[in-house]
Design an enzyme around this catalytic site. Structure first.
Site, mmCIF file in Angstrom:
data_model
loop_
_atom_site.group_PDB
_atom_site.id
_atom_site.type_symbol
_atom_site.label_atom_id
_atom_site.label_comp_id
_atom_site.label_asym_id
_atom_site.label_seq_id
_atom_site.Cartn_x
_atom_site.Cartn_y
_atom_site.Cartn_z
ATOM 1 N N GLY A 71 -0.714 7.918 1.163
ATOM 2 C CA GLY A 71 -0.784 7.970 2.617
ATOM 3 C C GLY A 71 0.439 7.450 3.361
ATOM 4 O O GLY A 71 1.584 7.769 3.029
ATOM 5 N N SER A 97 -4.611 -0.117 14.119
ATOM 6 C CA SER A 97 -5.326 1.157 14.271
ATOM 7 C C SER A 97 -5.788 1.281 15.715
ATOM 8 O O SER A 97 -5.902 0.257 16.411
ATOM 9 C CB SER A 97 -6.552 1.150 13.353
ATOM 10 O OG SER A 97 -7.415 2.223 13.653
ATOM 11 N N TYR A 130 -14.799 -2.779 10.365
ATOM 12 C CA TYR A 130 -13.437 -2.222 10.293
ATOM 13 C C TYR A 130 -12.709 -2.487 11.612
ATOM 14 O O TYR A 130 -11.561 -2.948 11.604
ATOM 15 C CB TYR A 130 -13.471 -0.718 9.988
ATOM 16 C CG TYR A 130 -12.079 -0.113 9.931
ATOM 17 C CD1 TYR A 130 -11.182 -0.481 8.930
ATOM 18 C CD2 TYR A 130 -11.647 0.804 10.887
ATOM 19 C CE1 TYR A 130 -9.897 0.048 8.880
ATOM 20 C CE2 TYR A 130 -10.367 1.345 10.846
ATOM 21 C CZ TYR A 130 -9.495 0.957 9.839
ATOM 22 O OH TYR A 130 -8.214 1.487 9.805
ATOM 23 N N PHE A 182 -7.562 7.854 3.382
ATOM 24 C CA PHE A 182 -8.363 6.900 4.167
ATOM 25 C C PHE A 182 -9.850 7.281 4.228
ATOM 26 O O PHE A 182 -10.722 6.466 3.924
ATOM 27 C CB PHE A 182 -7.770 6.826 5.588
ATOM 28 C CG PHE A 182 -8.517 5.937 6.527
ATOM 29 C CD1 PHE A 182 -8.294 4.570 6.557
ATOM 30 C CD2 PHE A 182 -9.467 6.461 7.394
ATOM 31 C CE1 PHE A 182 -8.991 3.750 7.436
ATOM 32 C CE2 PHE A 182 -10.167 5.652 8.270
ATOM 33 C CZ PHE A 182 -9.929 4.289 8.292
ATOM 34 N N GLY A 199 0.828 -1.217 0.000
ATOM 35 C CA GLY A 199 0.000 0.000 0.000
ATOM 36 C C GLY A 199 0.853 1.254 0.000
ATOM 37 O O GLY A 199 0.642 2.167 0.794
ATOM 38 N N ASP A 237 -3.079 -6.948 -6.187
ATOM 39 C CA ASP A 237 -4.133 -6.772 -5.193
ATOM 40 C C ASP A 237 -3.874 -7.763 -4.058
ATOM 41 O O ASP A 237 -3.856 -8.984 -4.299
ATOM 42 C CB ASP A 237 -5.484 -7.061 -5.882
ATOM 43 C CG ASP A 237 -6.684 -6.737 -4.993
ATOM 44 O OD1 ASP A 237 -6.575 -6.910 -3.765
ATOM 45 O OD2 ASP A 237 -7.723 -6.335 -5.548
ATOM 46 N N ASN A 279 1.007 -2.636 5.472
ATOM 47 C CA ASN A 279 0.284 -1.367 5.615
ATOM 48 C C ASN A 279 -1.011 -1.316 4.807
ATOM 49 O O ASN A 279 -1.962 -0.653 5.215
ATOM 50 C CB ASN A 279 1.230 -0.232 5.178
ATOM 51 C CG ASN A 279 0.496 1.061 4.934
ATOM 52 O OD1 ASN A 279 0.112 1.759 5.866
ATOM 53 N ND2 ASN A 279 0.266 1.392 3.651
ATOM 54 N N PRO A 287 -2.298 3.636 14.716
ATOM 55 C CA PRO A 287 -2.493 5.088 14.608
ATOM 56 C C PRO A 287 -3.941 5.498 14.867
ATOM 57 O O PRO A 287 -4.885 4.741 14.624
ATOM 58 C CB PRO A 287 -2.132 5.395 13.143
ATOM 59 C CG PRO A 287 -1.529 4.152 12.576
ATOM 60 C CD PRO A 287 -2.093 3.026 13.394
ATOM 61 N N THR A 289 1.094 3.371 -2.541
ATOM 62 C CA THR A 289 0.682 4.359 -3.542
ATOM 63 C C THR A 289 0.085 5.624 -2.937
ATOM 64 O O THR A 289 -0.190 6.582 -3.651
ATOM 65 C CB THR A 289 -0.370 3.748 -4.512
ATOM 66 O OG1 THR A 289 -1.422 3.189 -3.715
ATOM 67 C CG2 THR A 289 0.237 2.688 -5.401
HETATM 68 P P1 NDP Z 1 -4.667 5.427 2.050
HETATM 69 O O1 NDP Z 1 -6.017 5.185 1.483
HETATM 70 O O2 NDP Z 1 -4.014 6.734 1.785
HETATM 71 O O3 NDP Z 1 -3.674 4.262 1.616
HETATM 72 C C1 NDP Z 1 -4.082 2.918 1.592
HETATM 73 C C2 NDP Z 1 -3.089 2.114 0.785
HETATM 74 O O4 NDP Z 1 -3.503 0.738 0.805
HETATM 75 C C3 NDP Z 1 -3.015 2.541 -0.662
HETATM 76 O O5 NDP Z 1 -1.679 2.565 -1.084
HETATM 77 C C4 NDP Z 1 -3.788 1.464 -1.397
HETATM 78 O O6 NDP Z 1 -3.204 1.263 -2.689
HETATM 79 C C5 NDP Z 1 -3.484 0.239 -0.521
HETATM 80 N N1 NDP Z 1 -4.490 -0.796 -0.722
HETATM 81 C C6 NDP Z 1 -5.810 -0.741 -0.378
HETATM 82 N N2 NDP Z 1 -6.422 -1.856 -0.788
HETATM 83 C C7 NDP Z 1 -5.486 -2.627 -1.393
HETATM 84 C C8 NDP Z 1 -5.518 -3.888 -2.039
HETATM 85 N N3 NDP Z 1 -6.641 -4.609 -2.135
HETATM 86 N N4 NDP Z 1 -4.378 -4.368 -2.567
HETATM 87 C C9 NDP Z 1 -3.241 -3.662 -2.487
HETATM 88 N N5 NDP Z 1 -3.129 -2.463 -1.890
HETATM 89 C C10 NDP Z 1 -4.254 -1.960 -1.355
HETATM 90 O O7 NDP Z 1 -4.836 5.215 3.627
HETATM 91 P P2 NDP Z 1 -3.776 5.212 4.833
HETATM 92 O O8 NDP Z 1 -2.422 5.507 4.369
HETATM 93 O O9 NDP Z 1 -4.358 6.036 5.892
HETATM 94 O O10 NDP Z 1 -3.895 3.686 5.284
HETATM 95 C C11 NDP Z 1 -2.790 2.841 5.457
HETATM 96 C C12 NDP Z 1 -3.079 1.882 6.601
HETATM 97 O O11 NDP Z 1 -3.193 2.636 7.809
HETATM 98 C C13 NDP Z 1 -4.383 1.101 6.460
HETATM 99 O O12 NDP Z 1 -4.165 -0.219 6.899
HETATM 100 C C14 NDP Z 1 -5.339 1.817 7.428
HETATM 101 O O13 NDP Z 1 -6.330 0.973 7.914
HETATM 102 C C15 NDP Z 1 -4.348 2.220 8.508
HETATM 103 N N6 NDP Z 1 -4.793 3.306 9.375
HETATM 104 C C16 NDP Z 1 -5.113 4.541 8.882
HETATM 105 C C17 NDP Z 1 -5.507 5.569 9.731
HETATM 106 C C18 NDP Z 1 -5.917 6.905 9.244
HETATM 107 O O14 NDP Z 1 -6.590 7.652 10.013
HETATM 108 N N7 NDP Z 1 -5.563 7.312 8.036
HETATM 109 C C19 NDP Z 1 -5.544 5.360 11.179
HETATM 110 C C20 NDP Z 1 -5.203 4.026 11.597
HETATM 111 C C21 NDP Z 1 -4.819 3.056 10.723
HETATM 112 P P3 NDP Z 1 -4.044 1.017 -4.045
HETATM 113 O O15 NDP Z 1 -5.356 1.704 -3.903
HETATM 114 O O16 NDP Z 1 -3.145 1.583 -5.098
HETATM 115 O O17 NDP Z 1 -4.148 -0.458 -4.125
HETATM 116 C C1 8X3 Z 2 -8.437 4.725 11.310
HETATM 117 C C2 8X3 Z 2 -8.753 5.463 12.565
HETATM 118 O O1 8X3 Z 2 -10.579 6.220 14.119
HETATM 119 O O2 8X3 Z 2 -11.164 6.044 11.804
HETATM 120 O O3 8X3 Z 2 -8.038 3.414 11.544
HETATM 121 O O4 8X3 Z 2 -10.854 4.089 13.088
HETATM 122 S S1 8X3 Z 2 -10.419 5.429 12.895
#
Ligand code: NDP
Ligand code: 8X3
Length: 254
Positions: free
Chosen positions: A13, A140, A153, A190, A9, A60, A87, A183, A11
């Site tokens: 965040g 998370s 989730y 997200f 992941g 994927d 991630n 986090p 690409t």
């Molecule tokens: P983003 O949406 O910015 O990034 C998510 C990443 O996951 C992208 O690069 C996406 O790439 C990849 N991804 C999603 N689905 C797939 C799939 N089926 N196959 C391969 N890659 C996949 O979100 P975040 O950076 O915030 O999220 C990263 C992680 O952090 C996640 O696990 C999220 O649950 C966790 N998190 C986020 C929080 C937040 O508040 N943002 C808080 C707590 C945890 P692509 O679409 O190109 O496949």
């Molecule tokens: C992302 C944080 O608070 O939306 O994992 O669940 S929250």
């Protein structure tokens, strides 16, 4: 010495920021995601800017055969993965259990739980063989407390939390560290994904709060990998200053 780091992941965040952080430290990167163009642009940028080797792999994580074929056929000089950052993940939709969209549930469970498992299954045998490695699972605060409308989730992130604990036990005698990172609110794509492209709703999540930036979390992930070999951070919760846990946030009103 330069390490080989696989980040799923990458690409956007947190994954993208983590790729940049490791590139700054001159580490070699295997970056994954579904969006091929973004992967290629990021890989070229990191190679050009920091002079690091980058191997982009577009697949994927939900599709076991894709995970196994990509990670099972790495070129010889990319097989030794020192650090795996699990991630890739997402939340899709918010709703009570009795009205939830079961397709959304499948996407979350297949990505956050099964995807993480497939990648770990593909990468960990090499670490076991070499008797070293570090797996960092991005859970998370939703894996620490459950909240209304977030059941599936939260369940998927509780599963990540449990898997981190269980992996640590299974990998203990093989000298492999496992770190769980939980986090709170971070402004990435997200919320845009959770609200299915609704930018107004996504932005409203952070109203009156200074959320975490991807870079804040990337710095913490990187830090966990810089400690002496005998030291392992097992579990780490990181929130914005204005967030106490999944329920309590302090929002400034203007
Ligand atoms: P983003 O949406 O910015 O990034 C998510 C990443 O996951 C992208 O690069 C996406 O790439 C990849 N991804 C999603 N689905 C797939 C799939 N089926 N196959 C391969 N890659 C996949 O979100 P975040 O950076 O915030 O999220 C990263 C992680 O952090 C996640 O696990 C999220 O649950 C966790 N998190 C986020 C929080 C937040 O508040 N943002 C808080 C707590 C945890 P692509 O679409 O190109 O496949
Ligand atoms: C992302 C944080 O608070 O939306 O994992 O669940 S929250």
């Amino acid at each position: 010495m330069s390490k080989t780091v696989l980040i799923t992941g990458a690409t956007s965040g947190i994954g993208e920021a983590t790729a940049v952080r490791f590139a700054k430290a001159s580490d070699r990167l295997i970056l994954t995601g579904r969006r091929k163009e973004r992967l290629e642009v990021l890989s070229a940028h990191l190679a050009g800017q920091y002079g690091v080797e980058v191997l982009p792999l577009c697949f994927d994580v939900r599709v076991r055969s894709e995970v196994m074929s990509h990670l099972g056929s790495l070129p010889d000089d990319w097989k030794k993965i020192d650090i795996l950052v699990n991630n890739a993940g997402l939340a899709v939709g918010l709703g009570h259990i009795y009205e939830g969209d079961t397709d959304d549930w499948d996407r979350m469970i297949d990505t956050n739980v099964k995807g993480l498992l497939y990648v770990t299954r593909a990468v960990s045998p090499g670490m076991v063989e070499r008797g070293s490695g570090h797996i960092i699972n991005i859970s998370s605060i939703a894996g620490k407390d459950v909240y209304e409308n977030g059941s599936v989730y939260c369940a998927s992130k509780y599963a990540v939390d449990a898997l981190s604990k269980a992996m640590r036990i299974d990998l203990l005698k093989h000298g492999i560290k496992v770190t769980n990172i939980a986090p709170g609110m971070a402004e990435t794509e997200f919320s845009l994904v959770r609200f299915k492209g609704d930018r107004v709703k996504a932005a409203s999540v952070y109203t009156g709060i200074e959320p975490l930036k991807s870079e804040d979390i990337a710095e913490v992930i990187f830090y966990c990998t810089t400690l002496p070999d005998h030291v392992c951070i097992n579990d780490l919760v990181i929130t914005p200053k204005a967030q106490a846990n999944a329920f309590y946030s302090h929002r400034k009103t203007t």
